[in-house]
Every structure is written in structure tokens, then in C-alpha cells.
Design a protein around this motif. Sequence first.
Motif, PDB file in Angstrom:
ATOM      1  N   LEU A 153     -16.274  34.982  13.788  1.00  0.00           N
ATOM      2  CA  LEU A 153     -15.753  34.023  14.766  1.00  0.00           C
ATOM      3  C   LEU A 153     -14.507  33.331  14.229  1.00  0.00           C
ATOM      4  N   GLY A 154     -14.530  33.006  12.930  1.00  0.00           N
ATOM      5  CA  GLY A 154     -13.371  32.370  12.323  1.00  0.00           C
ATOM      6  C   GLY A 154     -12.152  33.274  12.332  1.00  0.00           C
ATOM      7  N   ALA A 155     -12.381  34.567  12.096  1.00  0.00           N
ATOM      8  CA  ALA A 155     -11.273  35.526  12.128  1.00  0.00           C
ATOM      9  C   ALA A 155     -10.664  35.588  13.524  1.00  0.00           C
ATOM     10  N   GLY A 156     -11.528  35.627  14.535  1.00  0.00           N
ATOM     11  CA  GLY A 156     -11.031  35.641  15.903  1.00  0.00           C
ATOM     12  C   GLY A 156     -10.289  34.359  16.256  1.00  0.00           C
ATOM     13  N   GLY A 157     -10.839  33.229  15.800  1.00  0.00           N
ATOM     14  CA  GLY A 157     -10.191  31.947  16.059  1.00  0.00           C
ATOM     15  C   GLY A 157      -8.829  31.841  15.395  1.00  0.00           C
ATOM     16  N   PHE A 158      -8.721  32.405  14.188  1.00  0.00           N
ATOM     17  CA  PHE A 158      -7.445  32.391  13.476  1.00  0.00           C
ATOM     18  C   PHE A 158      -6.391  33.186  14.230  1.00  0.00           C
ATOM     19  N   LEU A 159      -6.770  34.337  14.760  1.00  0.00           N
ATOM     20  CA  LEU A 159      -5.820  35.171  15.494  1.00  0.00           C
ATOM     21  C   LEU A 159      -5.370  34.489  16.785  1.00  0.00           C
ATOM     22  N   VAL A 160      -6.306  33.867  17.494  1.00  0.00           N
ATOM     23  CA  VAL A 160      -5.935  33.140  18.720  1.00  0.00           C
ATOM     24  C   VAL A 160      -5.044  31.949  18.375  1.00  0.00           C
ATOM     25  N   GLY A 161      -5.403  31.236  17.311  1.00  0.00           N
ATOM     26  CA  GLY A 161      -4.586  30.098  16.883  1.00  0.00           C
ATOM     27  C   GLY A 161      -3.180  30.520  16.485  1.00  0.00           C
ATOM     28  N   ALA A 162      -3.060  31.675  15.843  1.00  0.00           N
ATOM     29  CA  ALA A 162      -1.742  32.177  15.453  1.00  0.00           C
ATOM     30  C   ALA A 162      -0.894  32.479  16.687  1.00  0.00           C
ATOM     31  N   ALA A 163      -1.516  33.051  17.716  1.00  0.00           N
ATOM     32  CA  ALA A 163      -0.779  33.341  18.947  1.00  0.00           C
ATOM     33  C   ALA A 163      -0.277  32.058  19.602  1.00  0.00           C
ATOM     34  N   LEU A 164      -1.119  31.032  19.624  1.00  0.00           N
ATOM     35  CA  LEU A 164      -0.720  29.758  20.225  1.00  0.00           C
ATOM     36  C   LEU A 164       0.335  29.051  19.370  1.00  0.00           C
ATOM     37  N   THR A 222      -3.119  22.575  -2.553  1.00  0.00           N
ATOM     38  CA  THR A 222      -3.322  21.624  -1.461  1.00  0.00           C
ATOM     39  C   THR A 222      -2.378  21.924  -0.304  1.00  0.00           C
ATOM     40  N   ILE A 223      -1.114  22.201  -0.635  1.00  0.00           N
ATOM     41  CA  ILE A 223      -0.143  22.535   0.409  1.00  0.00           C
ATOM     42  C   ILE A 223      -0.571  23.797   1.154  1.00  0.00           C
ATOM     43  N   ILE A 224      -1.005  24.807   0.396  1.00  0.00           N
ATOM     44  CA  ILE A 224      -1.422  26.071   1.008  1.00  0.00           C
ATOM     45  C   ILE A 224      -2.631  25.864   1.916  1.00  0.00           C
ATOM     46  N   THR A 225      -3.539  24.995   1.500  1.00  0.00           N
ATOM     47  CA  THR A 225      -4.730  24.715   2.306  1.00  0.00           C
ATOM     48  C   THR A 225      -4.366  24.206   3.691  1.00  0.00           C
ATOM     49  N   PHE A 226      -3.253  23.466   3.769  1.00  0.00           N
ATOM     50  CA  PHE A 226      -2.859  22.877   5.051  1.00  0.00           C
ATOM     51  C   PHE A 226      -1.805  23.707   5.789  1.00  0.00           C
ATOM     52  N   THR A 227      -1.620  24.959   5.376  1.00  0.00           N
ATOM     53  CA  THR A 227      -0.797  25.890   6.144  1.00  0.00           C
ATOM     54  C   THR A 227      -1.698  26.638   7.127  1.00  0.00           C
ATOM     55  N   PRO A 228      -1.136  27.294   8.132  1.00  0.00           N
ATOM     56  CA  PRO A 228      -1.979  28.075   9.051  1.00  0.00           C
ATOM     57  C   PRO A 228      -2.807  29.138   8.330  1.00  0.00           C
ATOM     58  N   THR A 229      -2.212  29.787   7.330  1.00  0.00           N
ATOM     59  CA  THR A 229      -2.929  30.827   6.599  1.00  0.00           C
ATOM     60  C   THR A 229      -4.067  30.238   5.783  1.00  0.00           C
ATOM     61  N   GLY A 230      -3.814  29.107   5.137  1.00  0.00           N
ATOM     62  CA  GLY A 230      -4.870  28.458   4.364  1.00  0.00           C
ATOM     63  C   GLY A 230      -6.023  28.031   5.245  1.00  0.00           C
ATOM     64  N   ALA A 231      -5.702  27.470   6.398  1.00  0.00           N
ATOM     65  CA  ALA A 231      -6.744  27.072   7.343  1.00  0.00           C
ATOM     66  C   ALA A 231      -7.504  28.286   7.847  1.00  0.00           C
ATOM     67  N   GLY A 232      -6.782  29.367   8.147  1.00  0.00           N
ATOM     68  CA  GLY A 232      -7.428  30.582   8.616  1.00  0.00           C
ATOM     69  C   GLY A 232      -8.361  31.171   7.583  1.00  0.00           C
ATOM     70  N   SER A 233      -7.958  31.084   6.310  1.00  0.00           N
ATOM     71  CA  SER A 233      -8.803  31.595   5.231  1.00  0.00           C
ATOM     72  C   SER A 233     -10.115  30.828   5.151  1.00  0.00           C
ATOM     73  N   LEU A 234     -10.050  29.513   5.302  1.00  0.00           N
ATOM     74  CA  LEU A 234     -11.273  28.703   5.267  1.00  0.00           C
ATOM     75  C   LEU A 234     -12.158  28.961   6.484  1.00  0.00           C
ATOM     76  N   LEU A 235     -11.536  29.285   7.614  1.00  0.00           N
ATOM     77  CA  LEU A 235     -12.319  29.601   8.807  1.00  0.00           C
ATOM     78  C   LEU A 235     -13.140  30.877   8.615  1.00  0.00           C
ATOM     79  N   THR A 236     -12.598  31.813   7.856  1.00  0.00           N
ATOM     80  CA  THR A 236     -13.282  33.093   7.655  1.00  0.00           C
ATOM     81  C   THR A 236     -14.188  33.094   6.437  1.00  0.00           C
TER      82      THR A 236
END
Length: 279
Positions: A153-164, A222-236
Motif C-alpha cells: 500500500l505504501g508503494a502504491g501511495g508513493f507512486l500516486v503522491g509522486a504523480a500529484l 534528516t534532510i533525506i528523510t523529509f524529501t519525497p523519496t525519503g518519505a516514500g521509503s518509510l511508507l514502504t
Amino acid sequence: MTTLTVTGPSLPRVIAAEWTKLLGLRSSTIVVVVTAAVSGLVTYLSANASSGDPGFDPLDSLTTGLPVAVIGPLVLGVLVGTGEFSTGMFRSTFAAVPRRLPVLVAQVVVTTALALLAAVLAVAAAVVGILPPASSRGITPDLLSEGTPQSLLGAGGFLVGAALFGLAAGALLRRTLPALLATIVVTLVLPVVLLLASELASDPLAASASNTVPTRTAVVNTIITFTPTGAGSLLTEPSSSGVDGAPNIGALGAALVLAAWVFVPLGAAALRLRRRDLV
């Protein structure tokens, strides 16, 4: 004397028009297909490469295709956000919808719908990608095992979030190339550059001896954690304890970070759309 206010067509009609325009673009279908294909292929290659390891677990490779597959949704969002301005159609569109904001709302709706389709296909392709390597070791992946459903679900959410995020950047910048460069740099290039810079500047022997995380490394993580990729990684990675030296914001915090990357530029785009000329 009664004054008539022209508000334009209803939101459902604007959404229907944007959906028709989106499906009319050949690039939309290409992005969806390529995203799923890349996700499945990269996942298969990763799982196949590690299938010879003694502790091989095919589920560990489920999200390895995300860093590459995410490019597709980013491109999709940018194309939707800049499409009206790159083709000059914004003149007729906003003449028909003088309030303007319903157009942006409709673009968010249709982008979410198509990105969700791409995400579902990409996740399904990733699952298919681990099956041959798992079968070669006589392993049957358990997709209901602890953490796996949330990871998917996190992987799917990351992809949708990236599109938005791509849509928000495109709607704000209104130019395809600058928007593409900005989203790709923030999502893909910046985390890699920061990691390389941190590794080159740190002394691993000193860090190992002191058993502490160097300040520079903690700041970078810390900076990486708050990037879209860092957030996506934590989602998955729902069971992840975070990155060394960075705050552990968890899956909920990661979702909020990703949402901020969408809604901040989207809000700025809406403000620009209402208050400035369409140039």
C-alpha cells in the motif's frame, strides 16, 4: 435590474472534460504501461540476483523497482500540470471555466485516478516479478505476512503522491522542462548527491570507534528523510526504525511529508492561477 454571474460549467463536467483530454493523449497510456513494466522488470532482476543468497527472501525485493518506476508518475503529473500552457489551450479552457480553480481541481482528480491505476499495475507487476526467483528456490511468497500489505500500500501511495507532486510542480511552473527537472532533481538526484557528499566527507573508522553517528551524517539523513523519496521509503518499510541520526517519523509522518510536497506547491499554483495573468 438583475446581474447574471457566469461561473462556467459544473465541476463534474470539468472533470469529464479533463478526463477526456487525458485519455486522448497517447503519452498517458505509455506512462502507465512503462511504469508497470519497469517495476516488474527491476523487481525481477533484483530478486533473481539475490536468489542465490542463503537467507534469500523474495519479499525483500518487492519495492526495489520503485526508485526507477516513480519516474513514470512524475512525468504523468508534470504533463497534466503543464499541458494547458504548453499547447496554448489554457485560453479556451479558462474562457469556458472563468473561475479557473475547478480546472486545477479536475486535474488533481483525473491525475489521481490514472496514477492509482498505474500504481496498482506497478505493484502487481512487482509481485509477479518475484515469483520466478522465488519458485527457483521452492519458496511461496506470503503477501499477507507481517508488514507486507502495508509495504505494498505504501508503494502504491508513493507512486500516486509522486504523480500529484509532478502535477503541482507543473501547474506552478507552467513549463514542461523546468517542471520535469525540478521534480526529478528533488525526488531522485538530491538524495543521491547528499548521500555521496556525506560519505565522501565522513571518516567511517572514526565513526565506528566512537559508536556515534557523525553530525554531518545525521543532518544529511534528516534532510533525506523529509524529501519525497525519503518519505516514500518509510511508507514502504513500516517496521523501519528510520535512518541513522534522523528522526523516526514513521509511516504516518512519512505520509504527511509526502502530502506537504504535494499541497504546498499545489496551493501556490492555485494562488497564482487566481491572482496572476495566464502567462
